[in-house]
Design a protein around this motif. Structure first.
Motif, PDB file in Angstrom:
ATOM      1  N   TYR A 126     -37.084  -6.731 -43.932  1.00  0.00           N
ATOM      2  CA  TYR A 126     -37.792  -5.951 -42.918  1.00  0.00           C
ATOM      3  C   TYR A 126     -38.740  -4.991 -43.623  1.00  0.00           C
ATOM      4  O   TYR A 126     -38.370  -4.384 -44.628  1.00  0.00           O
ATOM      5  CB  TYR A 126     -36.772  -5.170 -42.078  1.00  0.00           C
ATOM      6  CG  TYR A 126     -37.400  -4.275 -41.048  1.00  0.00           C
ATOM      7  CD1 TYR A 126     -37.898  -4.802 -39.866  1.00  0.00           C
ATOM      8  CD2 TYR A 126     -37.497  -2.908 -41.263  1.00  0.00           C
ATOM      9  CE1 TYR A 126     -38.479  -3.975 -38.918  1.00  0.00           C
ATOM     10  CE2 TYR A 126     -38.076  -2.074 -40.311  1.00  0.00           C
ATOM     11  CZ  TYR A 126     -38.563  -2.626 -39.145  1.00  0.00           C
ATOM     12  OH  TYR A 126     -39.145  -1.805 -38.216  1.00  0.00           O
ATOM     13  N   TYR A 127     -39.944  -4.860 -43.105  1.00  0.00           N
ATOM     14  CA  TYR A 127     -40.961  -4.019 -43.720  1.00  0.00           C
ATOM     15  C   TYR A 127     -41.347  -2.890 -42.777  1.00  0.00           C
ATOM     16  O   TYR A 127     -41.678  -3.128 -41.619  1.00  0.00           O
ATOM     17  CB  TYR A 127     -42.211  -4.842 -44.055  1.00  0.00           C
ATOM     18  CG  TYR A 127     -41.950  -5.914 -45.077  1.00  0.00           C
ATOM     19  CD1 TYR A 127     -42.184  -5.682 -46.420  1.00  0.00           C
ATOM     20  CD2 TYR A 127     -41.468  -7.170 -44.699  1.00  0.00           C
ATOM     21  CE1 TYR A 127     -41.941  -6.660 -47.364  1.00  0.00           C
ATOM     22  CE2 TYR A 127     -41.225  -8.154 -45.637  1.00  0.00           C
ATOM     23  CZ  TYR A 127     -41.465  -7.895 -46.964  1.00  0.00           C
ATOM     24  OH  TYR A 127     -41.228  -8.862 -47.902  1.00  0.00           O
ATOM     25  N   SER A 128     -41.352  -1.681 -43.300  1.00  0.00           N
ATOM     26  CA  SER A 128     -41.806  -0.522 -42.546  1.00  0.00           C
ATOM     27  C   SER A 128     -43.300  -0.354 -42.780  1.00  0.00           C
ATOM     28  O   SER A 128     -43.766  -0.503 -43.905  1.00  0.00           O
ATOM     29  CB  SER A 128     -41.064   0.727 -43.021  1.00  0.00           C
ATOM     30  OG  SER A 128     -41.639   1.877 -42.462  1.00  0.00           O
ATOM     31  N   PRO A 129     -44.076  -0.026 -41.758  1.00  0.00           N
ATOM     32  CA  PRO A 129     -45.513   0.141 -41.967  1.00  0.00           C
ATOM     33  C   PRO A 129     -45.880   1.432 -42.702  1.00  0.00           C
ATOM     34  O   PRO A 129     -47.011   1.598 -43.122  1.00  0.00           O
ATOM     35  CB  PRO A 129     -46.078   0.148 -40.544  1.00  0.00           C
ATOM     36  CG  PRO A 129     -44.955   0.557 -39.681  1.00  0.00           C
ATOM     37  CD  PRO A 129     -43.708   0.072 -40.356  1.00  0.00           C
ATOM     38  N   GLY A 130     -44.936   2.334 -42.901  1.00  0.00           N
ATOM     39  CA  GLY A 130     -45.218   3.592 -43.603  1.00  0.00           C
ATOM     40  C   GLY A 130     -44.294   3.772 -44.783  1.00  0.00           C
ATOM     41  O   GLY A 130     -43.526   2.880 -45.136  1.00  0.00           O
ATOM     42  N   ASN A 131     -44.328   4.967 -45.378  1.00  0.00           N
ATOM     43  CA  ASN A 131     -43.515   5.202 -46.566  1.00  0.00           C
ATOM     44  C   ASN A 131     -42.127   5.763 -46.246  1.00  0.00           C
ATOM     45  O   ASN A 131     -41.395   6.140 -47.142  1.00  0.00           O
ATOM     46  CB  ASN A 131     -44.246   6.127 -47.547  1.00  0.00           C
ATOM     47  CG  ASN A 131     -44.286   7.560 -47.078  1.00  0.00           C
ATOM     48  OD1 ASN A 131     -44.481   7.831 -45.902  1.00  0.00           O
ATOM     49  ND2 ASN A 131     -44.105   8.483 -47.998  1.00  0.00           N
ATOM     50  N   THR A 132     -41.764   5.798 -44.962  1.00  0.00           N
ATOM     51  CA  THR A 132     -40.422   6.246 -44.591  1.00  0.00           C
ATOM     52  C   THR A 132     -39.756   5.227 -43.670  1.00  0.00           C
ATOM     53  O   THR A 132     -40.424   4.497 -42.937  1.00  0.00           O
ATOM     54  CB  THR A 132     -40.452   7.617 -43.872  1.00  0.00           C
ATOM     55  OG1 THR A 132     -41.232   7.502 -42.694  1.00  0.00           O
ATOM     56  CG2 THR A 132     -41.016   8.690 -44.776  1.00  0.00           C
ATOM     57  N   LEU A 133     -38.451   5.204 -43.719  1.00  0.00           N
ATOM     58  CA  LEU A 133     -37.671   4.313 -42.866  1.00  0.00           C
ATOM     59  C   LEU A 133     -36.311   4.965 -42.643  1.00  0.00           C
ATOM     60  O   LEU A 133     -35.695   5.461 -43.580  1.00  0.00           O
ATOM     61  CB  LEU A 133     -37.479   2.950 -43.532  1.00  0.00           C
ATOM     62  CG  LEU A 133     -36.705   1.898 -42.738  1.00  0.00           C
ATOM     63  CD1 LEU A 133     -37.485   1.470 -41.495  1.00  0.00           C
ATOM     64  CD2 LEU A 133     -36.403   0.689 -43.604  1.00  0.00           C
ATOM     65  N   GLU A 134     -35.881   4.964 -41.403  1.00  0.00           N
ATOM     66  CA  GLU A 134     -34.548   5.482 -41.065  1.00  0.00           C
ATOM     67  C   GLU A 134     -33.662   4.291 -40.744  1.00  0.00           C
ATOM     68  O   GLU A 134     -34.029   3.437 -39.943  1.00  0.00           O
ATOM     69  CB  GLU A 134     -34.634   6.422 -39.863  1.00  0.00           C
ATOM     70  CG  GLU A 134     -33.311   7.043 -39.496  1.00  0.00           C
ATOM     71  CD  GLU A 134     -33.447   8.035 -38.352  1.00  0.00           C
ATOM     72  OE1 GLU A 134     -33.906   9.160 -38.591  1.00  0.00           O
ATOM     73  OE2 GLU A 134     -33.108   7.644 -37.215  1.00  0.00           O
ATOM     74  N   VAL A 135     -32.496   4.231 -41.375  1.00  0.00           N
ATOM     75  CA  VAL A 135     -31.552   3.142 -41.140  1.00  0.00           C
ATOM     76  C   VAL A 135     -30.280   3.747 -40.556  1.00  0.00           C
ATOM     77  O   VAL A 135     -29.673   4.644 -41.147  1.00  0.00           O
ATOM     78  CB  VAL A 135     -31.238   2.369 -42.430  1.00  0.00           C
ATOM     79  CG1 VAL A 135     -30.236   1.254 -42.161  1.00  0.00           C
ATOM     80  CG2 VAL A 135     -32.515   1.804 -43.043  1.00  0.00           C
ATOM     81  N   VAL A 136     -29.900   3.257 -39.384  1.00  0.00           N
ATOM     82  CA  VAL A 136     -28.732   3.761 -38.662  1.00  0.00           C
ATOM     83  C   VAL A 136     -27.650   2.693 -38.662  1.00  0.00           C
ATOM     84  O   VAL A 136     -27.903   1.541 -38.291  1.00  0.00           O
ATOM     85  CB  VAL A 136     -29.087   4.127 -37.199  1.00  0.00           C
ATOM     86  CG1 VAL A 136     -27.855   4.602 -36.443  1.00  0.00           C
ATOM     87  CG2 VAL A 136     -30.200   5.161 -37.155  1.00  0.00           C
ATOM     88  N   PHE A 137     -26.457   3.072 -39.090  1.00  0.00           N
ATOM     89  CA  PHE A 137     -25.291   2.191 -39.004  1.00  0.00           C
ATOM     90  C   PHE A 137     -24.327   2.803 -37.996  1.00  0.00           C
ATOM     91  O   PHE A 137     -23.981   3.979 -38.092  1.00  0.00           O
ATOM     92  CB  PHE A 137     -24.597   2.065 -40.361  1.00  0.00           C
ATOM     93  CG  PHE A 137     -23.215   1.475 -40.283  1.00  0.00           C
ATOM     94  CD1 PHE A 137     -23.037   0.131 -40.015  1.00  0.00           C
ATOM     95  CD2 PHE A 137     -22.092   2.265 -40.464  1.00  0.00           C
ATOM     96  CE1 PHE A 137     -21.750  -0.410 -39.937  1.00  0.00           C
ATOM     97  CE2 PHE A 137     -20.810   1.744 -40.393  1.00  0.00           C
ATOM     98  CZ  PHE A 137     -20.645   0.397 -40.120  1.00  0.00           C
TER      99      PHE A 137
END
Length: 172
Positions: A126-137
């Motif tokens: 999976y690719y984020s379009p910006g330099n941040t990504l939040e991953v929720v489990f």
């Protein structure tokens, strides 16, 4: 002749260094701070600032505890995008939903779009379009005897993101 031996030695050392320290996932930093013993406020605010690394669900590769929620906030250098790959994945059941009954993982972009992951099949990157990504489990409220996941993230260039951006499918 002596210079060519030095150059060959330097190249060999560089190749060994590159594959051992950079590309070898065994030596990659693991950010596995989401623990059942942590206060909830800590597990929902796990910050990772790096270009490359791993993180995993609580107790991985053993069964994860429930009910439990973890939130990783990943930031890579400016001008880069985040590539999220799962090395192993076993979260929730066949029923995939954002409710708290069954387990799931959600990747959230800064633009508000998200992708839902669950099941026993390892998802595609999976690719984020910006330099941040939040991953929720979210482990869910029912113990379904799942082992969770191990994920890898890395910073990728903007050009690669521009090409791949068209293929991203979002679930709201």
């Amino acid at each position: 002749m002596k210079n060519s031996k030095k150059i060959i030695t330097i190249i060999i050392i560089f190749i060994i260094f590159f594959f051992y320290f950079i590309e070898d996932p065994v030596n990659m930093t693991i950010y596995s701070h989401c623990l059942a013993s942590n206060p909830e406020s800590v597990n929902k605010n796990l910050r990772i600032n790096a270009s490359l690394g791993r993180f995993e669900s609580p107790n991985y590769p053993l069964l994860y505890p429930y009910p439990m929620k973890c939130i990783w906030k990943i930031t890579v250098p400016n001008g880069k995008s985040v590539k999220l790959s799962f090395e192993s994945f076993n979260v929730g059941g066949l029923y995939c939903s954002k409710d708290d009954t069954f387990g799931y993982v959600i990747a959230k972009n800064t633009d508000g779009k998200s992708k839902l992951f669950c099941g026993e099949t390892t998802p595609t990157p999976y690719y984020s379009p910006g330099n941040t990504l939040e991953v929720v489990f979210n482990s869910g409220n029912i113990n379904l005897h799942h082992t969770g996941f191990r994920a890898r993230f890395e910073a990728v260039g903007e050009y690669i993101m521009y090409i791949l951006k068209v293929n991203i499918v979002y679930i709201y």
